[in-house]
Scaffold this motif. Sequence first.
Motif, PDB file in Angstrom:
ATOM      1  N   GLU A 192       0.825  -1.204   0.000  1.00 44.60           N
ATOM      2  CA  GLU A 192       0.000   0.000   0.000  1.00 44.60           C
ATOM      3  C   GLU A 192       0.864   1.260   0.000  1.00 44.60           C
ATOM      4  O   GLU A 192       0.518   2.261  -0.636  1.00 44.60           O
ATOM      5  N   THR A 193       1.978   1.208   0.700  1.00 49.50           N
ATOM      6  CA  THR A 193       2.896   2.345   0.738  1.00 49.50           C
ATOM      7  C   THR A 193       3.485   2.596  -0.644  1.00 49.50           C
ATOM      8  O   THR A 193       3.611   3.752  -1.083  1.00 49.50           O
ATOM      9  N   ALA A 194       3.836   1.525  -1.338  1.00 45.54           N
ATOM     10  CA  ALA A 194       4.364   1.666  -2.698  1.00 45.54           C
ATOM     11  C   ALA A 194       3.313   2.228  -3.642  1.00 45.54           C
ATOM     12  O   ALA A 194       3.616   3.063  -4.514  1.00 45.54           O
ATOM     13  N   ALA A 195       2.069   1.811  -3.478  1.00 44.12           N
ATOM     14  CA  ALA A 195       0.990   2.326  -4.327  1.00 44.12           C
ATOM     15  C   ALA A 195       0.764   3.812  -4.091  1.00 44.12           C
ATOM     16  O   ALA A 195       0.447   4.569  -5.019  1.00 44.12           O
ATOM     17  N   LYS A 196       0.951   4.241  -2.841  1.00 42.89           N
ATOM     18  CA  LYS A 196       0.718   5.645  -2.481  1.00 42.89           C
ATOM     19  C   LYS A 196       1.876   6.545  -2.881  1.00 42.89           C
ATOM     20  O   LYS A 196       1.676   7.640  -3.426  1.00 42.89           O
ATOM     21  N   HIS A 197       3.097   6.106  -2.618  1.00 41.06           N
ATOM     22  CA  HIS A 197       4.267   6.961  -2.816  1.00 41.06           C
ATOM     23  C   HIS A 197       5.076   6.605  -4.067  1.00 41.06           C
ATOM     24  O   HIS A 197       5.961   7.373  -4.457  1.00 41.06           O
ATOM     25  N   GLY A 198       4.777   5.451  -4.669  1.00 40.31           N
ATOM     26  CA  GLY A 198       5.524   5.014  -5.838  1.00 40.31           C
ATOM     27  C   GLY A 198       6.635   4.056  -5.466  1.00 40.31           C
ATOM     28  O   GLY A 198       7.274   4.216  -4.415  1.00 40.31           O
ATOM     29  N   ASP A 199       6.838   3.066  -6.315  1.00 39.78           N
ATOM     30  CA  ASP A 199       7.865   2.053  -6.043  1.00 39.78           C
ATOM     31  C   ASP A 199       9.250   2.671  -5.895  1.00 39.78           C
ATOM     32  O   ASP A 199      10.035   2.249  -5.042  1.00 39.78           O
ATOM     33  N   GLU A 200       9.546   3.666  -6.720  1.00 39.11           N
ATOM     34  CA  GLU A 200      10.887   4.250  -6.714  1.00 39.11           C
ATOM     35  C   GLU A 200      11.190   4.942  -5.387  1.00 39.11           C
ATOM     36  O   GLU A 200      12.263   4.755  -4.806  1.00 39.11           O
ATOM     37  N   GLN A 201      10.220   5.713  -4.875  1.00 37.40           N
ATOM     38  CA  GLN A 201      10.438   6.401  -3.604  1.00 37.40           C
ATOM     39  C   GLN A 201      10.579   5.415  -2.452  1.00 37.40           C
ATOM     40  O   GLN A 201      11.456   5.554  -1.598  1.00 37.40           O
ATOM     41  N   VAL A 202       9.734   4.402  -2.433  1.00 37.74           N
ATOM     42  CA  VAL A 202       9.816   3.405  -1.367  1.00 37.74           C
ATOM     43  C   VAL A 202      11.132   2.647  -1.445  1.00 37.74           C
ATOM     44  O   VAL A 202      11.740   2.334  -0.413  1.00 37.74           O
ATOM     45  N   HIS A 203      11.590   2.381  -2.661  1.00 33.43           N
ATOM     46  CA  HIS A 203      12.880   1.699  -2.823  1.00 33.43           C
ATOM     47  C   HIS A 203      14.010   2.553  -2.245  1.00 33.43           C
ATOM     48  O   HIS A 203      14.921   2.020  -1.591  1.00 33.43           O
ATOM     49  N   VAL A 204      13.947   3.859  -2.466  1.00 31.86           N
ATOM     50  CA  VAL A 204      14.957   4.761  -1.905  1.00 31.86           C
ATOM     51  C   VAL A 204      14.929   4.702  -0.388  1.00 31.86           C
ATOM     52  O   VAL A 204      15.965   4.586   0.270  1.00 31.86           O
ATOM     53  N   TRP A 205      13.736   4.781   0.197  1.00 33.11           N
ATOM     54  CA  TRP A 205      13.623   4.731   1.660  1.00 33.11           C
ATOM     55  C   TRP A 205      14.146   3.419   2.223  1.00 33.11           C
ATOM     56  O   TRP A 205      14.794   3.382   3.265  1.00 33.11           O
ATOM     57  N   ARG A 206      13.860   2.310   1.529  1.00 34.45           N
ATOM     58  CA  ARG A 206      14.224   0.994   2.043  1.00 34.45           C
ATOM     59  C   ARG A 206      15.674   0.641   1.771  1.00 34.45           C
ATOM     60  O   ARG A 206      16.320  -0.020   2.594  1.00 34.45           O
ATOM     61  N   ARG A 207      16.206   1.042   0.619  1.00 29.58           N
ATOM     62  CA  ARG A 207      17.480   0.483   0.177  1.00 29.58           C
ATOM     63  C   ARG A 207      18.612   1.484  -0.013  1.00 29.58           C
ATOM     64  O   ARG A 207      19.732   1.073  -0.283  1.00 29.58           O
ATOM     65  N   SER A 208      18.354   2.775   0.127  1.00 32.88           N
ATOM     66  CA  SER A 208      19.475   3.707   0.057  1.00 32.88           C
ATOM     67  C   SER A 208      20.271   3.617   1.349  1.00 32.88           C
ATOM     68  O   SER A 208      19.748   3.180   2.384  1.00 32.88           O
ATOM     69  N   TYR A 209      21.507   4.039   1.311  1.00 38.96           N
ATOM     70  CA  TYR A 209      22.351   3.970   2.498  1.00 38.96           C
ATOM     71  C   TYR A 209      22.077   5.111   3.473  1.00 38.96           C
ATOM     72  O   TYR A 209      22.080   4.911   4.690  1.00 38.96           O
ATOM     73  N   ASP A 210      21.816   6.311   2.936  1.00 42.71           N
ATOM     74  CA  ASP A 210      21.768   7.473   3.821  1.00 42.71           C
ATOM     75  C   ASP A 210      20.508   8.329   3.704  1.00 42.71           C
ATOM     76  O   ASP A 210      20.491   9.474   4.171  1.00 42.71           O
ATOM     77  N   VAL A 211      19.438   7.803   3.107  1.00 39.60           N
ATOM     78  CA  VAL A 211      18.180   8.548   3.006  1.00 39.60           C
ATOM     79  C   VAL A 211      17.151   7.908   3.934  1.00 39.60           C
ATOM     80  O   VAL A 211      16.687   6.796   3.680  1.00 39.60           O
ATOM     81  N   PRO A 212      16.780   8.583   5.014  1.00 39.51           N
ATOM     82  CA  PRO A 212      15.804   8.003   5.946  1.00 39.51           C
ATOM     83  C   PRO A 212      14.373   8.228   5.473  1.00 39.51           C
ATOM     84  O   PRO A 212      14.105   9.156   4.710  1.00 39.51           O
ATOM     85  N   PRO A 213      13.435   7.405   5.936  1.00 38.88           N
ATOM     86  CA  PRO A 213      12.020   7.669   5.687  1.00 38.88           C
ATOM     87  C   PRO A 213      11.581   8.923   6.436  1.00 38.88           C
ATOM     88  O   PRO A 213      12.321   9.445   7.273  1.00 38.88           O
ATOM     89  N   PRO A 214      10.370   9.419   6.169  1.00 39.78           N
ATOM     90  CA  PRO A 214       9.861  10.557   6.946  1.00 39.78           C
ATOM     91  C   PRO A 214       9.823  10.204   8.428  1.00 39.78           C
ATOM     92  O   PRO A 214       9.639   9.037   8.792  1.00 39.78           O
ATOM     93  N   PRO A 215       9.996  11.192   9.318  1.00 39.35           N
ATOM     94  CA  PRO A 215       9.962  10.906  10.756  1.00 39.35           C
ATOM     95  C   PRO A 215       8.577  10.454  11.213  1.00 39.35           C
ATOM     96  O   PRO A 215       7.561  10.817  10.616  1.00 39.35           O
ATOM     97  N   ILE A 216       8.555   9.679  12.271  1.00 40.12           N
ATOM     98  CA  ILE A 216       7.289   9.221  12.828  1.00 40.12           C
ATOM     99  C   ILE A 216       6.607  10.379  13.551  1.00 40.12           C
ATOM    100  O   ILE A 216       7.272  11.241  14.144  1.00 40.12           O
ATOM    101  N   ASP A 217       5.274  10.451  13.465  1.00 41.98           N
ATOM    102  CA  ASP A 217       4.534  11.470  14.196  1.00 41.98           C
ATOM    103  C   ASP A 217       4.681  11.222  15.693  1.00 41.98           C
ATOM    104  O   ASP A 217       4.625  10.083  16.158  1.00 41.98           O
ATOM    105  N   GLU A 218       4.831  12.297  16.441  1.00 41.15           N
ATOM    106  CA  GLU A 218       5.023  12.165  17.882  1.00 41.15           C
ATOM    107  C   GLU A 218       3.863  11.443  18.553  1.00 41.15           C
ATOM    108  O   GLU A 218       4.054  10.698  19.520  1.00 41.15           O
TER     109      GLU A 218
END
Length: 237
Positions: free
Chosen positions: A100-126
């Motif tokens: 569902e996350t890939a459908a919402k944000h796109g496979d490419e963006q999710v791949h960056v979040w999951r598999r890049s070395y130094d790009v973190p996902p968005p921060p969690i809401d407090e």
Amino acid sequence: MTKLALVRHGQSAWNLENRFTGWWDADLTEKGEAEARHSGTLLKGVDADFRAAFTSVQTRAIRTLWMALTEMGRVWVPVEKNWQLNERHYGGLTGLDKAETAAKHGDEQVHVWRRSYDVPPPPIDEDSQYNPAKDPRYKGIDVPATESLKTTLERVLPYWNNEIAPVLSAGTDTVIAAHGNSLRALVKHLFNVPDESITGIEIPTGNPLLIDLDANLKPISVRYLDAARATPLPELP
């Protein structure tokens, strides 16, 4: 020559549900428990004298270590638990279905979040129900709101240097039961894996990665104990 066994915890409930888990304390599934016991059976067959063990403060890793040590007949081995061996914090992705996350944000963006070395996902809401900041096990700890593999390595490495490496330097065969990304961070350090290559290292659940270390804690050999479930190995430095 000292032996180090890296064990990724068995399948968790959120692994099965295909959800981003991170610091959320998902427990093992029945399959995960079987994988944990199998890892212990494999380790029992190794010509080693395991006398130290380390794990995270997350249930799935702790229980994997318990079950492995039970199968090994080594429940008496001292165990150290520390949050610095936790899984990578997936920030705002925690709890989300990966498809569902890939459908919402796109496979490419999710791949960056999951598999890049130094790009973190968005921060969690407090105020997220999955925010671990108020979990009592993290009292007094500056809990991150998200992590990349790079920042995961930055908190794993001091624990390695200060706590684990001295045990190995003393010649003590050691087991570390942890998570895909905290173990990947250790592999990067031990094998000097380049930034652009480390995310291609995938340690299977419940399949111990056995590393022989020299007196300077440099790897001189490496292999998976279950060859049928092996993935590509890091190259010796």
